[in-house]
Design an enzyme around this catalytic site. Structure first.
Site, PDB file in Angstrom:
ATOM      1  N   GLU A   1      -2.653  55.066  70.782  1.00 54.24           N
ATOM      2  CA  GLU A   1      -3.421  54.705  69.594  1.00 54.24           C
ATOM      3  C   GLU A   1      -3.905  53.257  69.684  1.00 54.24           C
ATOM      4  OE1 GLU A   1      -1.254  57.723  66.448  1.00 54.24           O
ATOM      5  OE2 GLU A   1      -0.650  55.637  66.399  1.00 54.24           O
TER       6      GLU A   1
ATOM      7  N   CYS B   1      -6.462  46.182  67.861  1.00 55.82           N
ATOM      8  CA  CYS B   1      -5.094  46.159  68.395  1.00 55.82           C
ATOM      9  C   CYS B   1      -4.972  47.293  69.404  1.00 55.82           C
ATOM     10  CB  CYS B   1      -4.123  46.341  67.228  1.00 55.82           C
ATOM     11  SG  CYS B   1      -2.409  46.484  67.744  1.00 55.82           S
TER      12      CYS B   1
ATOM     13  N   CYS C   1       7.499  53.212  74.360  1.00 55.13           N
ATOM     14  CA  CYS C   1       8.045  51.885  74.639  1.00 55.13           C
ATOM     15  C   CYS C   1       9.539  52.020  74.937  1.00 55.13           C
ATOM     16  CB  CYS C   1       7.830  50.964  73.441  1.00 55.13           C
ATOM     17  SG  CYS C   1       8.327  49.258  73.780  1.00 55.13           S
TER      18      CYS C   1
ATOM     19  N   CYS D   1      13.324  48.596  69.707  1.00 52.49           N
ATOM     20  CA  CYS D   1      13.478  47.815  68.467  1.00 52.49           C
ATOM     21  C   CYS D   1      13.740  48.783  67.302  1.00 52.49           C
ATOM     22  CB  CYS D   1      12.227  46.983  68.192  1.00 52.49           C
ATOM     23  SG  CYS D   1      11.811  45.891  69.576  1.00 52.49           S
TER      24      CYS D   1
ATOM     25  N   CYS E   1      11.034  49.935  64.546  1.00 56.38           N
ATOM     26  CA  CYS E   1       9.702  50.293  65.048  1.00 56.38           C
ATOM     27  C   CYS E   1       9.629  51.786  65.365  1.00 56.38           C
ATOM     28  CB  CYS E   1       9.419  49.466  66.308  1.00 56.38           C
ATOM     29  SG  CYS E   1       7.955  50.003  67.208  1.00 56.38           S
TER      30      CYS E   1
ATOM     31  N   GLU F   1       5.374  47.408  75.325  1.00 60.41           N
ATOM     32  CA  GLU F   1       5.658  45.986  75.556  1.00 60.41           C
ATOM     33  C   GLU F   1       4.776  45.535  76.724  1.00 60.41           C
ATOM     34  OE1 GLU F   1       7.216  43.175  74.644  1.00 60.41           O
ATOM     35  OE2 GLU F   1       6.551  42.365  76.569  1.00 60.41           O
TER      36      GLU F   1
ATOM     37  N   LEU G   1      10.133  37.480  67.315  1.00 64.69           N
ATOM     38  CA  LEU G   1      11.479  36.899  67.194  1.00 64.69           C
ATOM     39  C   LEU G   1      12.343  37.747  66.262  1.00 64.69           C
ATOM     40  CD1 LEU G   1      12.598  34.474  68.614  1.00 64.69           C
ATOM     41  CD2 LEU G   1      12.087  33.095  66.596  1.00 64.69           C
TER      42      LEU G   1
ATOM     43  N   CYS H   1       1.613  47.520  61.739  1.00 63.85           N
ATOM     44  CA  CYS H   1       2.521  47.091  62.809  1.00 63.85           C
ATOM     45  C   CYS H   1       3.797  47.913  62.804  1.00 63.85           C
ATOM     46  CB  CYS H   1       2.902  45.630  62.598  1.00 63.85           C
ATOM     47  SG  CYS H   1       1.684  44.522  63.244  1.00 63.85           S
TER      48      CYS H   1
HETATM   49  S1  SF4 Z   1       8.254  46.481  68.347  1.00 62.70           S
HETATM   50 FE1  SF4 Z   1       6.982  46.429  70.204  1.00 62.70          FE
HETATM   51  S2  SF4 Z   1       8.469  46.057  71.845  1.00 62.70           S
HETATM   52 FE2  SF4 Z   1       9.676  46.723  70.074  1.00 62.70          FE
HETATM   53  S3  SF4 Z   1       9.866  48.958  70.367  1.00 62.70           S
HETATM   54 FE3  SF4 Z   1       8.061  48.601  69.080  1.00 62.70          FE
HETATM   55  S4  SF4 Z   1       6.339  48.587  70.519  1.00 62.70           S
HETATM   56 FE4  SF4 Z   1       8.212  48.263  71.718  1.00 62.70          FE
END
Ligand code: SF4
Length: 391
Positions: free
Chosen positions: A118, A136, A143, A147, A150, A193, A248, A366
């Site tokens: 996407e 974006c 990924c 995280c 996410c 990432e 961060l 995000c």
């Molecule tokens: S925040 Fe970014 S680095 Fe972390 S899991 Fe999601 S896509 Fe990956």
């Protein structure tokens, strides 16, 4: 929410199976999308053409965003025919464009091997009569970073994108902008990432800022990383002038390790040391991203700790109140809590802004990007048909 079915391109799709040199191969043809100028010059010379032909070809592919050989009118027809025997112009297949109430648009691209990625276009304020956008884009399918706040992380890692697939997200989205509109800013902040896909990310960034190609100003391109510390300096040296955003998300090691697992490998102290050195030597301002999670990292005390830890780094701080998704185990803090956090940082002399969540109603904000098909497969709800063999 409006869903648009987009007319497919008339040319082949990117096959998404890069060879070790980062090119995509379909029936033995080299995909020009993803080749740099030197590679195109060398291909043209192999075909008996002068070097400047390669530069013209590069300009057609990236500068003029040509989706096929047909319109390349300053290249002779016999040359275009010889080129077509050897090479192809890969384009991404758009499956749909979802448009949110705030004007944000989410492209869902289907790759040649059936995977999905996407990209999100976000309207930006412009001068009167001018319409401009931020874009974006993704650097991986899924990924591996895990995280916990996410949604992309829930997909796990599927595969790397080639440089061509990264750049083509820009080119394909730009081909769909109305006349006179343009992308002012581009961020590598979608799925994946970027520094975990280092070579293709660097190559794609170079292609986007190349003056004979897309010619995006380096200042208008930002690459976001969760903090692959050993790669930071290497990346900045490889693509000078491009912006760096470091995610961060916490003010202490323990909290960061809970929500950003990569912190257990490359801790916050080392990450901030590297950022301090980079900001001093390169005289650059680093952007720190900080997702605010209610009750976990959003207190005034957290803000004070963060301010203390960032001392000596030329930086600005982007605060992102958490964007919820189904199955997410966090809560979004209240606006007053977010403003309180920002005010503490501002009082300590930091530039701190709260990023508005864009495209929440189409799950384009995000941390909300994901391949729905892949997630359904993982949950055992659907079985994907075998992808067609590559052309
Ligand atoms: S925040 Fe970014 S680095 Fe972390 S899991 Fe999601 S896509 Fe990956």
């Amino acid at each position: 929410m409006e869903l648009k079915q987009i007319r497919p391109e008339t040319t082949e799709n990117l096959d998404g199976c890069p060879d070790p040199a980062g090119r995509s191969l379909v029936a033995g043809k080299v995909d020009l999308k993803g080749l740099d100028e030197a590679e195109m010059v060398s291909m043209c010379e192999e075909l008996g053409e002068p070097a400047y032909r390669g530069r013209q070809l590069f300009s057609w592919i990236y500068g003029k965003r040509a989706p096929s050989f047909e319109g390349m009118t300053n290249l002779s027809k016999p040359f275009r025919e010889r080129l077509a025997e050897r090479a192809r112009v890969g384009v991404l297949a758009p499956e749909r464009l979802e448009e949110g109430a705030d004007g944000t648009g989410k492209f869902v691209w289907r790759l040649g091997d059936g995977e999905h990625i996407e990209s999100v276009r976000i309207p930006m304020p412009g001068r009167e009569g001018e319409k401009r956008w931020a874009l974006c884009i993704s650097t991986q399918v899924g990924c591996a970073m895990g995280c916990t706040f996410c949604l992309t992380a829930k997909m796990g890692f599927v595969r790397q994108l080639s440089a061509g697939e990264i750049v083509e997200q820009y080119l394909a989205a730009a081909r769909r902008l109305p006349e006179g509109e343009h992308f002012r800013n581009v961020v590598f902040m979608g799925m994946g990432e970027p520094l975990d896909n280092f070579g293709p990310t660097v190559k794609a960034a170079r292609l986007l800022i190349h003056p004979n190609g897309v010619a995006l100003s380096p200042r208008r391109l930002t690459v976001s990383t969760v903090g692959i510390t050993p790669r930071l300096k290497e990346f900045i040296e490889a693509v000078p002038g491009v912006g760096l955003a470091v995610s961060l998300h916490a003010a202490d090691e323990e909290t960061r390790s809970r929500i950003v697992p990569v912190n257990r490998k490359w801790g916050m102290a080392d990450l901030l040391r590297a950022c301090r050195e980079l900001s001093a030597h390169e005289r650059r301002r680093i952007t720190f991203e900080y997702v605010l999670l209610k009750g976990l990292n959003d207190s005034p005390e957290d803000a004070r700790r963060l301010a203390a830890r960032l001392q000596g780094v030329r930086c600005k701080i982007n605060l992102l109140p958490w964007n919820p998704f189904e199955g997410g185990s966090f809560e979004r803090p209240s606006e007053s809590r977010v403003e309180g956090f920002r005010a503490v940082l501002a009082a300590q002399g930091y530039i701190a802004t709260v990023r508005q969540s864009r495209g929440l109603d189409i799950r384009a904000a995000c941390g909300q990007l994901v391949d729905d098909v892949k997630m359904a497969e993982r949950a055992g709800k659907v079985r994907r048909s075998t992808p067609a063999p590559m052309r």
